[in-house]
Design an enzyme around this catalytic site. Structure first.
Site, PDB file in Angstrom:
ATOM      1  N   GLY A   1       1.004  -0.803   0.130  1.00 17.32           N
ATOM      2  CA  GLY A   1      -0.031   0.042   0.201  1.00 17.32           C
ATOM      3  C   GLY A   1       0.510   1.361   0.007  1.00 17.32           C
TER       4      GLY A   1
ATOM      5  CB  THR B   1      -3.723   2.154  -0.609  1.00 16.63           C
ATOM      6  OG1 THR B   1      -2.562   2.195   0.992  1.00 16.63           O
ATOM      7  CG2 THR B   1      -3.513   3.457  -0.693  1.00 16.63           C
TER       8      THR B   1
ATOM      9  N   GLY C   1     -10.040  11.243   1.234  1.00 16.41           N
ATOM     10  CA  GLY C   1      -8.894  11.750   0.751  1.00 16.41           C
ATOM     11  C   GLY C   1      -7.790  11.660   1.226  1.00 16.41           C
TER      12      GLY C   1
ATOM     13  CD  GLU D   1     -12.895  13.057   4.391  1.00 16.23           C
ATOM     14  OE1 GLU D   1     -12.047  13.006   5.969  1.00 16.23           O
ATOM     15  OE2 GLU D   1     -13.002  12.991   3.624  1.00 16.23           O
TER      16      GLU D   1
ATOM     17  NE  ARG E   1     -13.994   9.018  10.073  1.00 20.33           N
ATOM     18  CZ  ARG E   1     -12.919   9.184   9.262  1.00 20.33           C
ATOM     19  NH1 ARG E   1     -12.506   7.807   9.564  1.00 20.33           N
ATOM     20  NH2 ARG E   1     -12.804   9.075   7.841  1.00 20.33           N
TER      21      ARG E   1
ATOM     22  CG  HIS F   1     -12.974   4.139   8.856  1.00 18.95           C
ATOM     23  ND1 HIS F   1     -12.569   2.625   7.536  1.00 18.95           N
ATOM     24  CD2 HIS F   1     -11.856   4.613   8.219  1.00 18.95           C
ATOM     25  CE1 HIS F   1     -12.505   4.184   6.336  1.00 18.95           C
ATOM     26  NE2 HIS F   1     -11.744   5.176   7.276  1.00 18.95           N
TER      27      HIS F   1
ATOM     28  CD  GLU G   1      -5.732   0.609   9.653  1.00 17.44           C
ATOM     29  OE1 GLU G   1      -5.742   0.806   7.838  1.00 17.44           O
ATOM     30  OE2 GLU G   1      -6.775   0.038  10.226  1.00 17.44           O
TER      31      GLU G   1
HETATM   32  C1  SIN Z   1     -10.377   8.511   6.510  1.00 15.46           C
HETATM   33  O1  SIN Z   1     -10.521   7.290   6.999  1.00 15.46           O
HETATM   34  O2  SIN Z   1      -9.324   9.347   6.103  1.00 15.46           O
HETATM   35  C2  SIN Z   1     -11.212   8.976   5.579  1.00 15.46           C
HETATM   36  C3  SIN Z   1     -13.042   7.884   5.198  1.00 15.46           C
HETATM   37  C4  SIN Z   1     -13.510   8.824   4.169  1.00 15.46           C
HETATM   38  O3  SIN Z   1     -13.670   9.244   3.410  1.00 15.46           O
HETATM   39  O4  SIN Z   1     -14.899   9.391   5.012  1.00 15.46           O
END
Ligand code: SIN
Length: 514
Positions: A16, A43, A49, A113, A276, A337, A361
């Site tokens: 990745g 990836t 993004g 975000e 989140r 996630h 990760e």
């Molecule tokens: C992320 O988890 O960094 C982005 C994932 C998303 O597009 O919500």
């Protein structure tokens, strides 16, 4: 069983963003072999993004503060500083190698975000950012003659000799051959462990292999209780657990319960763009209240032309399952996630084992603390991949080629049928139900008991990828549940219903070493 031995200067495990970027760096100092167990990586699934302080309204200091705030008090400040300061240069380098991020006119286009106080997320082809970055890195790697690649080669274990990492033992799936790769240094970049949960945004390859092999080899693993759950994955009959990017809420998407009511204002002032973990728990709470298996994400108030242009991959994927996101409410539910914990490294990817480095990760530099800021992970791979590569190449420069005798690997002869697939299914359900978004002592201890039984049952030298993967998943599940038991408090992505406050001594990091 006799084992063939091959030599390289540097071995990178994982293909990745972090692994490929490490390989580019290592190739300046010698021959690099990149091994991957499949062709697919996490990836390429990254939609939203890559966060980077490059817009006119942004500053690295603000990106730093947002990252630290999201990490909920457990970020390593130096690691965050490196990430945000080196990020812009790494992105500009990637653009010079051919990456095409979306633009408004001639200027780079940034989206918003959760938990970002600026629009700072770069994206490519609307919602295919990871694919674009991986494509550019793969082209770069192909152009470097010092780098070669083995695909479908599964790492059974790391080779440790006199306390030094000297390479790895591989299972080549094409001919079922076991091969020892001897190298001066190894960079682990195997990604995360989302497959431990029955609901996950991650591809099937994310079985925690790097964490498990590093742990068996004597590496320190840290912060394993911090698993991030993404609030919105598609929940529809027959549909895959497809990620619905947070950028959809960043562009104005609204969450509604199954009665059509908006609910986020009852939970957090930042509503849809709350951190989140809070959005995920709010969704679960609404699901319980309404006795439903999902909530809805609503984009229907946005222009249909905008949606199709901004989220082309999501639009076309949902259409396959009879959901037109420009007209229909989208059923969504949270899923595992990202894991903030992993193999403990310093900010140059060094682990506690000489010759073993890690990035991305699989690693834990503590850059994400207890909760990762959205879209910081592609940037992490781009910044920490080359840092690990550089440190490994310097280490390799001081190390002579190893002359270790080929290891032996006595394959376990199955005496009693072990129902691997049944264990896999049960493990993934158990982790979701007992060590998921909301945990407590009772649920975690129940999980621990079952996981320990499977650990004993699977403590063998297997010779197929399927068996080796489930052995690794069970090892990592054991570490996650144990860490979650030990942290009697709620912080970041780790939420204990029996300890909803941070608790005493919250600032520590939980570490395991075999
Ligand atoms: C992320 O988890 O960094 C982005 C994932 C998303 O597009 O919500």
């Amino acid at each position: 069983m006799s084992i063939k031995t091959e030599y390289t200067d540097f071995l990178v495990i994982g293909g990745g963003v972090a692994g490929l970027r490490a390989a580019v760096e290592l190739a300046k100092s010698g021959k690099v072999l990149v091994i991957t167990k499949a062709r697919e990586t996490s990836t390429e699934y990254a939609q939203g993004g890559v966060a980077v302080a490059l817009s006119d309204e942004d500053e690295v200091g603000i990106h730093y503060e947002d990252t630290i705030r999201a990490g909920d008090g457990l970020c390593n400040e130096r690691a965050v500083k490196i990430l945000v300061e080196e990020g812009p240069e790494r992105i500009l380098e990637l653009i010079s190698w051919g990456a095409e991020f979306d633009r408004e006119g001639t200027k780079l286009a940034f989206t918003q975000e959760a938990a970002h106080t600026r629009r700072r997320i770069l994206h490519a082809h609307g919602d295919a950012t990871g694919r674009e970055i991986e494509g550019v890195l793969l082209n770069k790697v192909r152009s470097i003659s010092n780098i070669s690649k083995y695909e479908f080669a599964f790492t059974i274990d790391l080779l440790i000799n006199d306390g030094f990492c000297r390479g790895a033992l591989l299972l080549k799936e094409s001919n079922k051959e076991i091969v020892a790769i001897i190298s001066k240094a190894v960079v682990l970049a195997t990604g995360g462990a989302g497959q431990l949960y029955v609901r996950t945004t991650n591809p099937p390859v994310t079985t925690g292999d790097g964490m498990a092999i590093a742990y068996r080899a004597g590496a320190i693993l840290e912060d394993m209780e911090f698993v991030q759950f993404h609030p919105t994955t598609l929940y529809a009959p027959r549909a895959p657990q497809f990620l619905l990017s947070e950028a959809m809420r960043g562009e104005g998407g609204i969450l509604r319960n199954i009665n059509g009511e908006k609910f986020m204002s009852n939970y957090h002032p930042s509503v849809e763009l709350a951190p989140r973990d809070i959005v995920s728990r709010s969704i679960i709470s609404e699901m319980v209240k309404t006795k439903a298996r999902h909530v809805y994400l609503d984009l229907t108030h946005l222009s249909s032309q905008f949606i199709k242009k901004r989220f082309p991959r999501i639009y076309s994927t949902c259409l396959l399952y009879d959901i037109d996101i420009t007209e229909d409410l989208i059923p969504v539910c949270p899923s595992a996630h990202y894991i903030m914990g992993g193999v403990k490294t310093d900010t140059d990817g060094r682990t506690n084992i000489k010759g073993l480095f890690a990035a991305g990760e699989v690693a834990c530099t503590e850059v994400h603390g207890a909760n990762r800021l959205a879209s910081n992970s592609l940037l992490e791979g781009l910044v920490y991949g080359p840092r690990a590569g550089k440190a490994a190449s310097e280490y390799g420069g001081r190390t002579r080629k190893s002359k270790i005798s080929p290891p032996s690997y006595k394959i376990y002869k199955v005496r009693r049928e072990i129902e691997i697939d049944k264990i896999r299914t049960s493990l993934r359900r158990l982790m979701w139900d007992r060590a998921g978004i909301i945990r407590c002592s009772k649920s975690l201890r129940e999980a621990k008991v079952k996981v320990s039984k499977w650990e004993t049952l699977l403590n063998h030298n297997f010779a197929t990828r399927r068996e080796l993967e489930i052995k690794n998943m069970v090892t990592v599940a054991g570490l996650i549940t144990e860490a979650a038991v030990l942290r009697e408090g709620s912080i970041g992505a780790h939420y204990r219903s029996d300890f909803p406050e941070r608790g005493k001594n919250w600032k520590r990091h939980i570490r395991f070493n075999k």
